[in-house]
Design a protein around this motif. Sequence first.
Motif, PDB file in Angstrom:
ATOM      1  N   THR A  88     -31.837  -7.145  92.257  1.00 20.82           N
ATOM      2  CA  THR A  88     -31.424  -8.575  93.035  1.00 20.82           C
ATOM      3  C   THR A  88     -29.778  -7.929  93.912  1.00 20.82           C
ATOM      4  O   THR A  88     -29.139  -7.341  92.732  1.00 20.82           O
ATOM      5  N   LEU A  89     -29.816  -8.289  94.840  1.00 21.18           N
ATOM      6  CA  LEU A  89     -27.993  -7.225  95.240  1.00 21.18           C
ATOM      7  C   LEU A  89     -27.168  -8.298  95.912  1.00 21.18           C
ATOM      8  O   LEU A  89     -27.855  -9.426  96.741  1.00 21.18           O
ATOM      9  N   TYR A  90     -26.321  -8.739  95.534  1.00 21.54           N
ATOM     10  CA  TYR A  90     -25.113  -9.922  95.273  1.00 21.54           C
ATOM     11  C   TYR A  90     -24.260  -9.325  96.717  1.00 21.54           C
ATOM     12  O   TYR A  90     -23.418  -8.297  96.815  1.00 21.54           O
ATOM     13  N   ALA A  91     -24.633  -9.747  98.707  1.00 21.03           N
ATOM     14  CA  ALA A  91     -24.296  -9.200  99.236  1.00 21.03           C
ATOM     15  C   ALA A  91     -23.057 -10.647 100.072  1.00 21.03           C
ATOM     16  O   ALA A  91     -21.903  -9.553 100.333  1.00 21.03           O
ATOM     17  N   PHE A  92     -23.277 -11.599 100.061  1.00 19.98           N
ATOM     18  CA  PHE A  92     -21.703 -12.162 100.289  1.00 19.98           C
ATOM     19  C   PHE A  92     -21.634 -13.645  99.069  1.00 19.98           C
ATOM     20  O   PHE A  92     -22.930 -13.946  99.342  1.00 19.98           O
ATOM     21  N   SER A  93     -21.294 -13.551  98.766  1.00 18.78           N
ATOM     22  CA  SER A  93     -21.270 -15.741  97.957  1.00 18.78           C
ATOM     23  C   SER A  93     -21.024 -16.483  98.486  1.00 18.78           C
ATOM     24  O   SER A  93     -20.118 -16.604  99.772  1.00 18.78           O
ATOM     25  N   SER A  94     -20.880 -17.531  98.283  1.00 15.96           N
ATOM     26  CA  SER A  94     -20.429 -18.957  98.948  1.00 15.96           C
ATOM     27  C   SER A  94     -19.178 -18.949  99.614  1.00 15.96           C
ATOM     28  O   SER A  94     -18.290 -19.531  99.726  1.00 15.96           O
ATOM     29  N   ASP A  95     -18.508 -18.402  98.149  1.00 17.12           N
ATOM     30  CA  ASP A  95     -16.743 -18.121  97.817  1.00 17.12           C
ATOM     31  C   ASP A  95     -15.867 -17.045  99.286  1.00 17.12           C
ATOM     32  O   ASP A  95     -15.057 -17.092  99.794  1.00 17.12           O
ATOM     33  N   ASN A  96     -16.879 -16.069  99.902  1.00 22.49           N
ATOM     34  CA  ASN A  96     -16.329 -15.295 100.528  1.00 22.49           C
ATOM     35  C   ASN A  96     -16.122 -15.990 101.894  1.00 22.49           C
ATOM     36  O   ASN A  96     -15.846 -15.388 102.418  1.00 22.49           O
ATOM     37  N   TRP A  97     -16.821 -17.557 101.613  1.00 21.29           N
ATOM     38  CA  TRP A  97     -15.927 -17.579 103.833  1.00 21.29           C
ATOM     39  C   TRP A  97     -14.682 -17.991 103.449  1.00 21.29           C
ATOM     40  O   TRP A  97     -14.092 -17.780 104.586  1.00 21.29           O
ATOM     41  N   LYS A  98     -14.216 -18.058 101.983  1.00 25.45           N
ATOM     42  CA  LYS A  98     -12.678 -18.141 102.469  1.00 25.45           C
ATOM     43  C   LYS A  98     -11.738 -15.986 102.681  1.00 25.45           C
ATOM     44  O   LYS A  98     -10.311 -16.450 103.000  1.00 25.45           O
ATOM     45  N   ARG A  99     -12.447 -15.762 103.107  1.00 22.77           N
ATOM     46  CA  ARG A  99     -11.913 -14.571 103.816  1.00 22.77           C
ATOM     47  C   ARG A  99     -12.021 -14.378 105.137  1.00 22.77           C
ATOM     48  O   ARG A  99     -12.597 -15.399 106.324  1.00 22.77           O
ATOM     49  N   PRO A 100     -10.609 -13.275 105.636  1.00 23.91           N
ATOM     50  CA  PRO A 100     -10.382 -13.714 107.129  1.00 23.91           C
ATOM     51  C   PRO A 100     -11.609 -13.173 107.910  1.00 23.91           C
ATOM     52  O   PRO A 100     -12.543 -12.744 108.102  1.00 23.91           O
ATOM     53  N   ARG A 101     -11.237 -14.921 108.727  1.00 29.89           N
ATOM     54  CA  ARG A 101     -12.573 -14.894 110.070  1.00 29.89           C
ATOM     55  C   ARG A 101     -13.185 -14.059 110.471  1.00 29.89           C
ATOM     56  O   ARG A 101     -14.611 -13.473 110.863  1.00 29.89           O
ATOM     57  N   TYR A 108     -24.448 -17.219  98.566  1.00 26.75           N
ATOM     58  CA  TYR A 108     -24.699 -17.636  97.418  1.00 26.75           C
ATOM     59  C   TYR A 108     -23.904 -17.623  96.680  1.00 26.75           C
ATOM     60  O   TYR A 108     -23.360 -17.082  96.378  1.00 26.75           O
ATOM     61  N   SER A 109     -24.797 -19.124  96.150  1.00 26.89           N
ATOM     62  CA  SER A 109     -23.775 -20.063  94.322  1.00 26.89           C
ATOM     63  C   SER A 109     -24.506 -19.981  93.413  1.00 26.89           C
ATOM     64  O   SER A 109     -26.007 -20.855  93.557  1.00 26.89           O
ATOM     65  N   SER A 110     -24.597 -19.480  92.732  1.00 26.87           N
ATOM     66  CA  SER A 110     -25.683 -19.437  91.302  1.00 26.87           C
ATOM     67  C   SER A 110     -25.582 -21.235  91.049  1.00 26.87           C
ATOM     68  O   SER A 110     -26.889 -21.655  90.679  1.00 26.87           O
ATOM     69  N   ARG A 111     -24.435 -21.410  90.729  1.00 22.71           N
ATOM     70  CA  ARG A 111     -24.575 -22.938  89.872  1.00 22.71           C
ATOM     71  C   ARG A 111     -25.098 -23.532  90.935  1.00 22.71           C
ATOM     72  O   ARG A 111     -25.542 -25.093  91.565  1.00 22.71           O
ATOM     73  N   ALA A 112     -24.488 -24.457  92.773  1.00 20.64           N
ATOM     74  CA  ALA A 112     -25.404 -24.305  93.447  1.00 20.64           C
ATOM     75  C   ALA A 112     -26.637 -24.766  94.127  1.00 20.64           C
ATOM     76  O   ALA A 112     -27.462 -25.731  93.243  1.00 20.64           O
ATOM     77  N   ALA A 113     -27.045 -23.130  93.122  1.00 19.54           N
ATOM     78  CA  ALA A 113     -28.569 -22.982  92.874  1.00 19.54           C
ATOM     79  C   ALA A 113     -29.634 -24.178  91.766  1.00 19.54           C
ATOM     80  O   ALA A 113     -30.050 -24.514  91.739  1.00 19.54           O
ATOM     81  N   ILE A 114     -28.389 -23.979  91.245  1.00 15.89           N
ATOM     82  CA  ILE A 114     -28.914 -24.639  89.539  1.00 15.89           C
ATOM     83  C   ILE A 114     -29.198 -25.983  89.773  1.00 15.89           C
ATOM     84  O   ILE A 114     -29.812 -26.808  89.438  1.00 15.89           O
ATOM     85  N   THR A 115     -28.274 -26.653  89.956  1.00 18.28           N
ATOM     86  CA  THR A 115     -27.830 -27.523  90.228  1.00 18.28           C
ATOM     87  C   THR A 115     -29.472 -28.467  91.324  1.00 18.28           C
ATOM     88  O   THR A 115     -29.986 -29.650  90.897  1.00 18.28           O
ATOM     89  N   ALA A 116     -29.364 -27.465  92.313  1.00 19.56           N
ATOM     90  CA  ALA A 116     -30.294 -28.194  93.196  1.00 19.56           C
ATOM     91  C   ALA A 116     -31.437 -28.760  92.436  1.00 19.56           C
ATOM     92  O   ALA A 116     -32.758 -28.366  92.260  1.00 19.56           O
ATOM     93  N   ALA A 117     -31.952 -27.165  91.245  1.00 22.32           N
ATOM     94  CA  ALA A 117     -33.088 -26.904  91.369  1.00 22.32           C
ATOM     95  C   ALA A 117     -33.547 -28.040  89.952  1.00 22.32           C
ATOM     96  O   ALA A 117     -34.492 -28.775  89.599  1.00 22.32           O
ATOM     97  N   LEU A 118     -32.232 -28.421  89.257  1.00 16.71           N
ATOM     98  CA  LEU A 118     -32.301 -29.009  87.942  1.00 16.71           C
ATOM     99  C   LEU A 118     -33.243 -30.936  88.792  1.00 16.71           C
ATOM    100  O   LEU A 118     -33.248 -31.855  88.166  1.00 16.71           O
ATOM    101  N   THR A 119     -31.983 -31.259  89.886  1.00 15.26           N
ATOM    102  CA  THR A 119     -32.279 -32.290  90.612  1.00 15.26           C
ATOM    103  C   THR A 119     -33.645 -32.584  91.807  1.00 15.26           C
ATOM    104  O   THR A 119     -33.784 -33.816  92.104  1.00 15.26           O
TER     105      THR A 119
END
Length: 231
Positions: free
Chosen positions: A55-68, A134-145
Amino acid sequence: MATATVPGHVAIIMDGNGRWASKRGRPRWMGHVRGAHTAREIVAHCARAGVQQLTLYAFSSDNWKRPREEVGFLLDLFTSHLDRQLATLIKHGIRLSIIGRRDRLPPALVTAIEHAEARSAQGTRMHLRVAIDYSSRAAITAALTNGETPAAESLLPNVDMVIRTGGERRLSDFLLWECAYAELAFLDVHFPDLSTADVDAVFADFAARERRFGAVGKQPAPAADVVLADA
């Protein structure tokens, strides 16, 4: 097949592309291009070594903060890379899956993802997952709910070995649940300079570790009782 000396599931945080380029006086996008080349080499090497899941981490959900401009270049690079590498993945029996949100990705990239996943679905040699938006916290929240949210993903198999390049020492919201008992390797090398020898060294270190998963490890045999003779 994977052996006790090779992690079954390897996760790599591909960090340091931009800094690799800046260190050489080049624009950051050149680091991402070089990083894509390195990723191809590492994927092939892991498949040859017997890794079952990568599993390769290519682009996190936080990476949208980078320059357009940088974000746009990365998304275009993902699209072209998928198109160019698909035939090779199929040839070598590598199944490709993309994890993360898709509702914020360009339509051309979503189309390329769906095409690549469908065409490579029969691969059994290794399962390659690439995390984009990708956000692991978002994936966990979705899986649990059990919510039907754009970030909903099934939790992945447990990770055996995490490799992070770039000199940082954190997981950065990557496979937090799956890495509960993962072994960790933090490398000071920037991702474009990551070599197959570096990966082999991590695997060798992994093979030497004792993974107890909370249990007690092997204990030395108790010493024989000493019987003192009467004086």
